[in-house]
Each structure stands twice: as structure tokens, then as C-alpha cells.
Design an enzyme around this catalytic site. Structure first.
Site: not given
Ligand code: XMP
Length: 484
Positions: A306, A401
């Protein structure tokens, strides 16, 4: 923590540790059962992210077999996403709802061909109204040389059959198998029409996965993401008709009018669990309680891929976000802590802070079950892991999203993560770390973990001390990886 100040303190997993307490708990004796939502329990409090490089049918099957849950992402056509849900629900299902059947007048030759074609060992026999007339199995045919004989002459007739009523529990079915020592249990409705089949073989196969997360008909649980765009209603309806167990409204910021409206609409049509996210404040949590959601998902910007926090300046460090929401909900609505899990110890901290489960992307993205092939780079294997807010993923469908249209302002990156082999190995290590943490705290179960948890804030020097330091690692253990 949490007093109103001009600038509040926000903490995340790396900022704290849990103090060890007096313990008579052996890690292997801990009970890590939890809940995902009001009607879906977990035997492993881990859920895989609804991301297009993390969860499709293979991951959802693997997670549910280990006691967790997979949420199938929505960068797929409605038909494809719902076909994947159907695949998970049918996977080695203990109950076959629409078994292959034959009429009493077919010949032994015909039924033998049918059984060998479908690789099955028995077939219920029905009349043209679907009423059960008997069952024919391979063992009934062993000594039959006249292959033109009608099966009605050799089948076990209805009068001699043990049957179960439609909707029978797996436990009751097992009791019948135990008592009568047979292999196939046809189910009938009140008009004696065939309504399904349960086989001993499928029940025995399930023994390999004693903690599989299954519904009362013995099918693996499966969740799916929906967005907030125009197609949401149609997508939700199709997923529901495919047998999905929960719909997860997947947005970067749920505390908005738009998501309220979508939640109200979905609550009307969704007779399964409805989960909404993401939120990070007590105020948002209380608002969603009014819509009778079955769980909330917590996290704005903690994910490994993120960039939301640095691009927009918004977010709350994940442990404080979990605590904010837990304090507001007081256990009335389950909490999924989504994002930011970097080591198994973070799971212990998230659950101790008030979450009921954690959602994980990055740590699962390198496994065999995640979509995509591994790539070889400088002698090491990797898999691609991308944020749903990356340009690539948003162009593939996840714009809503992030409430975006037209030219994109990405909130995520495209990355690579080390290849890790089967997800079951990763889950074993994550669960092991959680159990170990519970042992240190002296908690037999997650409720006790929460009650006994004493967090201590650490400094940067403390964090450095926590990791291996002043050494060069020459052999990586399976639960501690250095990302290069
Ligand atoms: P981890 O830390 O396990 O997190 O890799 C996965 C979660 O991150 C969120 N997610 C995003 N958040 N930009 C964001 O701000 C993104 O591009 C993005 N893609 C996923 C999502 O909640 C996921 O479960």
C-alpha cells in the site's frame, strides 16, 4: 491510548510487544478457534486477501481445508468469480447434491460404462419422477456375467436401503455409516425423491483435514469480494446463487455515504453474512453496527504493497485502528484485521488487540496456491504480488475500491515476493507462532489472550533488538525471511 489530543498516538505491531505472564499453557494445547463473522467460525484465524495475486479458487480451497477462509477477489467477470465460488463449494464435498443417477431399466453394461467414465463406485436408481428406487454399486456386479441384464434385477431395492433425510447433518450421517457399515447414503425428501448422496469415501477423505472449515452440509466455506460499482447487485446475486457464504464489500474507505448505500442494498438481498470494510475508527464501527453487518474489516494503509498513507497522508497505524474498532464494538461484531502482518507475532498482537481474525496478502502471495507462476531471478524464485490500488490492478477492475475514475492516482505498488511452496507450510508456521505467543502470555484460547494481554511500547532500539542483530544469517528458518 486514544485520549483526544491535538495529535493522538498511533501504534502498530512493530511498536509493541506482549509481556510474558505466568503460564501453565503448552503452545500445542492452545485453542486458536475464532470467528470470521457472526455465522462463520474459524479453526485458524487467518483469511486470505481479496486480491488478484492472492485469492482465487485454489487459495480459497487450501485456506478452508486448513480451517481458515479465502475471499475470492473481484477483478474477474461476474461469471468467472461465481464459477470459482462454485468450484470451492463443490471441492470434495461430502454431500453430493445432484448425484449421477440411472433408471431401473438400464443394463449392467450401461451402468458399468457410466461408473468407469465418472470414476464412481455406485449410482442411485430413480424412476422418471426422481423417486428413489434403489442403488447399484460395483460390488453388486462382481458376479454378474450377463451384461444385458437390467439393473433392477440386481440392485439393492428401496425397501432394503438405509437412507437419510434431506438436510441431514454430517454427524448424523457418520453415525449411520458407523452403525450399518455401508458405503453410500442416499438422501430423500418427504416425497421419497432423491435429494443427494453422501459417500463414506468422501467422509474418510475429509479425515486428512480434521480442522477443515466446512458448512453444515460438509462443503468448504468460501467468501467473495464485491465492490461498490453499478454491477454490484448483479455480482452479489450471482455469487449468492453460486453458494457463496459471505459477501465482503471491499473498499479502501468504507465510512462513506456511497458504501452506506451499497451496504443497505446488499443487506436487503443478502441472506448470507455481509462484511464491510475497511474502517479504522470507532465512529465508523458504530455506524456499521446499525446496518447489521456480520463483521467489519479494519485497516487503512497498513498493507505491504500500500502507498495510501504516503500518497494521501491518511491512515491509522494498524494496532491502534484495531483497538479503536474493538473498543467501539465491544465484541458484538467480529473484527478482521486487514493488512500489515509481517511475522507470525503480528497475528498474536492483532488478536490480543481485539481482532477476531487477520487478513493476509503478502505473506501468502508467494505460495503455490496464489494465482500466477513463479519467476526465476538471479537464482531465486519469486511470485508477483501487486496492490489492488496499483495501476495494473486498477486497470484490471479494482478502480472502485479507491473511488477512482478516468486518469488513475495509484495507491499501491507492483512487487515480487519470495516463492514459498505450498501455503499449508506457511499457515503451519503462522499458527505455530500464534500458539507460541499464547503460551508466553498464559492464554489457553483467544478470549484469554485478549484478557491477559499487556502491551509494552518499544523504541526503535527495542525493535532492532527484537530482530536478529549483529550477525549475518547464513541459514534462513522457515518463519523468518529477509526480503531482498
Ligand atoms: P498485506 O500487508 O498482508 O496487506 O500484504 C494486504 C491488504 O492490503 C490491502 N491492499 C491495499 N491497500 N493499496 C492499499 O492502500 C493497495 O494497492 C492495496 N492492495 C491491497 C488489502 O486490504 C489487503 O487485504
Amino acid at each position: 491510548m486514544g485520549k483526544e489530543r491535538p495529535c493522538n498516538l498511533g501504534l502498530t505491531f512493530g511498536d509493541v510487544l506482549l509481556e510474558p505472564g505466568y503460564s501453565n499453557v503448552i503452545p500445542s494445547d492452545t485453542n486458536i478457534d475464532s470467528r470470521f463473522s457472526k455465522h462463520i467460525d474459524l479453526f485458524l484465524p487467518i483469511v486470505s486477501s481479496a486480491m488478484d495475486t492472492v485469492t482465487e479458487d485454489d487459495m480459497a480451497i487450501a485456506l478452508a481445508l486448513q480451517g481458515g477462509l479465502g475471499i475470492i477477489h473481484k477483478n474477474l467477470s461476474i461469471e468467472e468469480q461465481s464459477a470459482q465460488v462454485r468450484k470451492v463449494k463443490r471441492f470434495e464435498s461430502v454431500l453430493i447434491p445432484d448425484p449421477i443417477t440411472v433408471f431401473p431399466d438400464v443394463t449392467i453394461k450401461e451402468v458399468e460404462d457410466l461408473m468407469s467414465y465418472h470414476n464412481i463406485s455406485g449410482v442411485p436408481v430413480v424412476d422418471n419422477k426422481g423417486k428413489l428406487k434403489g442403488i447399484i454399486t460395483k460390488s453388486d456386479l462382481i458376479f454378474e456375467d450377463d451384461k444385458n441384464k437390467k439393473i433392477k434385477e440386481v440392485m439393492i431395492p428401496r425397501g432394503k436401503l438405509i437412507t437419510g433425510e434431506k438436510g441431514i447433518s454430517i454427524k448424523k450421517a457418520k453415525d449411520l455409516f458407523r452403525k450399518h457399515k455401508f458405503e453410500k447414503l442416499p438422501l430423500v425428501d418427504k416425497n421419497d425423491k432423491l435429494a443427494g448422496l453422501i459417500t463414506l469415501r468422501d467422509i474418510l477423505k475429509r479425515k486428512e483435514f480434521p480442522r477443515a472449515n466446512i458448512d453444515k452440509e460438509g462443503r468448504l466455506y468460501c467468501g467473495a469480494a464485491v465492490g461498490i460499482g453499478e454491477e454490484t447487485k448483479e455480482r452479489a446475486e450471482e455469487l449468492l446463487s453460486g453458494g457463496v457464504d459471505c459477501l465482503v464489500v471491499d473498499t479502501a474507505h468504507a465510512h462513506t455515504k456511497k458504501v452506506f448505500d451499497v451496504t443497505k442494498m446488499l443487506r436487503r438481498i443478502c441472506d448470507k453474512d455481509l462484511v464491510v470494510g475497511n474502517i479504522v475508527t470507532g465512529e465508523a464501527a458504530k455506524d456499521f453496527m446499525k446496518f447489521e453487518v456480520d463483521a467489519v474489516k479494519v485497516g487503512v494503509g497498513p498493507g505491504s504493497i500500500c502507498t495510501t498513507r504516503v500518497i494521501s497522508g491518511i491512515g491509522i497505524p494498524q494496532l491502534t485502528a484495531i483497538q479503536n474498532v474493538a473498543e467501539a464494538l465491544k465484541g458484538k461484531v467480529p473484527i478482521i484485521a486487514d493488512g500489515g502482518i509481517t511475522f507470525s507475532g503480528d497475528i498474536t498482537k492483532a488478536l490480543a488487540g481485539g481482532a477476531d481474525s487477520v487478513m493476509i496478502g503478502g505473506l501468502l502471495a508467494g505460495t503455490d496456491e496464489a494465482p500466477g507462476d513463479s519467476i526465476l531471478l538471479e537464482g531465486r524464485r519469486f511470485k508477483v504480488y501487486r496492490g489492488m490500488g496499483s495501476v495494473d490492478a486498477m486497470e484490471a477492475g479494482s478502480k472502485d475500491r479507491y473511488f477512482q475514475t478516468g486518469k488513475l492516482v495509484p495507491e499501491g505498488v507492483v512487487s515480487r515476493v519470495p516463492y514459498k511452496g505450498p501455503v499449508s507450510e506457511v499457515l503451519f508456521q503462522l499458527a505455530g507462532g500464534l500458539r507460541s505467543g499464547m503460551g508466553y502470555v498464559g492464554a489457553h484460547n483467544i478470549k484469554e489472550l485478549r484478557e491477559k494481554a499487556k502491551f509494552i511500547q518499544v523504541t526503535n532500539a527495542g525493535l532492532t533488538e527484537s530482530h536478529p542483530h549483529d550477525v549475518k544469517i547464513i541459514k534462513e528458518p522457515p518463519n523468518y525471511e529477509i526480503i531482498r
